[in-house]
Design an enzyme around this catalytic site. Structure first.
Site, mmCIF file in Angstrom:
data_model
loop_
_atom_site.group_PDB
_atom_site.id
_atom_site.type_symbol
_atom_site.label_atom_id
_atom_site.label_comp_id
_atom_site.label_asym_id
_atom_site.label_seq_id
_atom_site.Cartn_x
_atom_site.Cartn_y
_atom_site.Cartn_z
ATOM 1 N N GLU A 49 0.824 -1.213 0.000
ATOM 2 C CA GLU A 49 0.000 0.000 0.000
ATOM 3 C C GLU A 49 0.853 1.256 0.000
ATOM 4 O O GLU A 49 0.531 2.243 -0.665
ATOM 5 C CB GLU A 49 -0.958 -0.002 1.197
ATOM 6 C CG GLU A 49 -2.083 -1.017 1.095
ATOM 7 C CD GLU A 49 -3.007 -0.760 -0.092
ATOM 8 O OE1 GLU A 49 -3.037 0.378 -0.604
ATOM 9 O OE2 GLU A 49 -3.703 -1.702 -0.508
ATOM 10 N N THR A 55 1.665 5.401 -7.628
ATOM 11 C CA THR A 55 2.500 4.541 -8.470
ATOM 12 C C THR A 55 1.669 3.388 -9.012
ATOM 13 O O THR A 55 0.786 2.871 -8.319
ATOM 14 C CB THR A 55 3.699 3.995 -7.660
ATOM 15 O OG1 THR A 55 4.334 5.069 -6.964
ATOM 16 C CG2 THR A 55 4.723 3.340 -8.575
ATOM 17 N N LEU A 92 11.484 4.619 -7.659
ATOM 18 C CA LEU A 92 10.058 4.455 -7.381
ATOM 19 C C LEU A 92 9.380 5.791 -7.113
ATOM 20 O O LEU A 92 8.169 5.910 -7.241
ATOM 21 C CB LEU A 92 9.847 3.512 -6.191
ATOM 22 C CG LEU A 92 8.469 2.881 -6.006
ATOM 23 C CD1 LEU A 92 8.013 2.152 -7.263
ATOM 24 C CD2 LEU A 92 8.487 1.914 -4.824
ATOM 25 N N TYR A 132 -5.828 6.841 4.451
ATOM 26 C CA TYR A 132 -6.025 5.800 3.450
ATOM 27 C C TYR A 132 -5.279 4.516 3.810
ATOM 28 O O TYR A 132 -5.858 3.418 3.814
ATOM 29 C CB TYR A 132 -5.591 6.262 2.063
ATOM 30 C CG TYR A 132 -5.487 5.083 1.123
ATOM 31 C CD1 TYR A 132 -6.635 4.478 0.632
ATOM 32 C CD2 TYR A 132 -4.245 4.507 0.818
ATOM 33 C CE1 TYR A 132 -6.563 3.348 -0.156
ATOM 34 C CE2 TYR A 132 -4.172 3.374 0.029
ATOM 35 C CZ TYR A 132 -5.326 2.797 -0.456
ATOM 36 O OH TYR A 132 -5.253 1.670 -1.213
ATOM 37 N N ASP A 150 -9.299 5.081 -2.420
ATOM 38 C CA ASP A 150 -8.153 5.501 -3.219
ATOM 39 C C ASP A 150 -8.676 6.096 -4.531
ATOM 40 O O ASP A 150 -9.882 6.292 -4.707
ATOM 41 C CB ASP A 150 -7.190 4.331 -3.470
ATOM 42 C CG ASP A 150 -7.728 3.304 -4.453
ATOM 43 O OD1 ASP A 150 -8.934 3.347 -4.786
ATOM 44 O OD2 ASP A 150 -6.948 2.441 -4.898
ATOM 45 N N CYS A 218 -25.950 2.740 -11.957
ATOM 46 C CA CYS A 218 -24.938 3.808 -12.004
ATOM 47 C C CYS A 218 -25.531 5.057 -12.647
ATOM 48 O O CYS A 218 -25.949 5.038 -13.816
ATOM 49 C CB CYS A 218 -23.717 3.338 -12.794
ATOM 50 S SG CYS A 218 -22.458 4.615 -13.002
#
Length: 371
Positions: A49, A55, A92, A132, A150, A218
């Protein structure tokens, strides 16, 4: 007015879809694995996480495997040398994550006997863990009924309910909607299912609405404008900052490197000498800022985009004697250059001066990131 979504077994439909269509990820306990009695490893969940923030999954996979090979558990990571952790993280991006990763591992080993707290509150008390990450680890690793939000989940929720408030102002509303949907049973799978739905079906462009388990309810799909959600506030133009980078090589081909200050942007990372610049302040760009005497010559400029600004560096190169040195610098052989904790902006500068510095491949082929 009741939303149609509230009239169906939303969690049940999504979990049924997830059981059939889940992504197989190296840090994930899939439904078939769970049925065989495999349980999530909190260390794996937390590590993935943190890496996945800002990323992509594909970029994270090799780093996840590398970290587990070097430090199989949180105690190993806590005992690791910080410089080695930064080297393993190099490339990263968002390097504050790596520094906080090390601090968090140390806190878990020192204060919690090597075991992660199993509640959101306990997790948020650890260094570098925000709302988060705490919710994700609590739900996925400890089966807590936590609302995980997220970027993928934001997109799904904003379309389901046609949320008109732009991000980031809409986050509290979206979190409340997710909390209302999250079931007491399999909350971790529900969170991962929402992520997978956003990553594979409810994509930013050209979503595959016909395959979505929620297309009947939706609101964005009903109005035929799913790509207009989530609403986003107008972006401010990023300021341009400038500076200079000096790439020195000795007769043996070694490159002169030094370490940045531990705090601030790219803190603790490795760099070539250069002029001071920040998100708010320009650095000098002229050859007069050279770190030591040498036959410096200009070799172009490089541009790198950070989260809040764009940086343009004038790059200079010189072949100098190995005895030259300043501050905490050292001469690094070309063969081991890739193993150093060099952020992408510094790799770009070196590659501009020495095109073959990184295995003879164009830097673009190595991927990039924002720091």
């Amino acid at each position: 007015m009741q939303h149609l979504f509230e009239t169906i077994d939303a969690a049940g439909q999504l979990l049924a879809w997830y059981d059939r269509h889940h992504r197989d990820l190296p840090w994930r306990v899939s439904p078939p694995m769970a049925r065989q009695g495999v349980v999530a490893d909190p260390y794996h969940v937390w590590l993935s996480e943190v890496m996945l923030q800002q990323t992509t999954v594909q970029a994270v996979k090799p780093y996840f495997h590398k970290f587990l090979a070097l430090w199989p558990n949180v105690r190993d990571l806590a005992a690791a040398d910080t410089e080695e952790v930064m080297k393993a993280w190099a490339g990263l991006g968002y390097y504050a994550r790596a520094r906080n990763l090390k601090k968090c591992a140390e806190a878990v080993a020192r204060d919690h006997g090597g075991r992660f707290p199993d509640t959101e509150e306990g997790l948020k008390a650890l260094p570098g863990i925000g709302d988060y990450t705490a919710a994700a680890v609590a739900a996925i690793a400890f089966n807590r009924q936590s609302a995980v939000l997220d970027g993928n989940v934001e997109r799904v929720i904003s379309r389901l309910y046609a949320v008109e408030t732009p991000l980031p102002a809409a986050k509290p509303q979206m979190r409340a909607l997710v909390a209302a949907m999250t079931p007491a049973q399999r909350p971790g799978d529900f969170a991962q299912a929402m992520m997978d739905l956003g990553a594979t079906i409810c994509t930013p462009r050209r979503p595959a609405c016909a395959l979505c388990p929620f297309n009947a309810v939706c609101l964005a799909f009903r109005t035929a404008e799913p790509e207009n959600f989530p609403r986003k506030a107008a972006k401010k133009e990023k300021p341009l900052r400038v500076g200079a980078a000096f790439v020195a090589s000795d007769p043996g081909g070694a490159v002169y490197l030094q370490k940045r200050a531990e705090t601030g942007l790219l803190g603790g990372m490795t760099e070539v000498p250069g002029t001071p610049w920040t998100a708010r302040i320009d650095g000098k760009t002229s050859i007069d800022a050279q770190p030591f005497a040498g036959p410096w010559e200009p070799c172009g400029t490089i541009t790198h985009v950070f989260t809040h600004f764009e940086l343009r560096l004038s790059v200079y190169r010189a072949n100098v004697a190995a005895g030259n040195k300043t501050g905490n610098g050292w001469w690094e052989p070309l063969a081991s250059l890739s193993a150093q904790a060099l952020p992408t902006v510094m790799k770009k500068a070196i590659a501009q001066a020495i095109p073959h510095a990184f295995d003879g491949r164009p830097l673009a082929a190595r991927g990039g990131e924002q720091e």
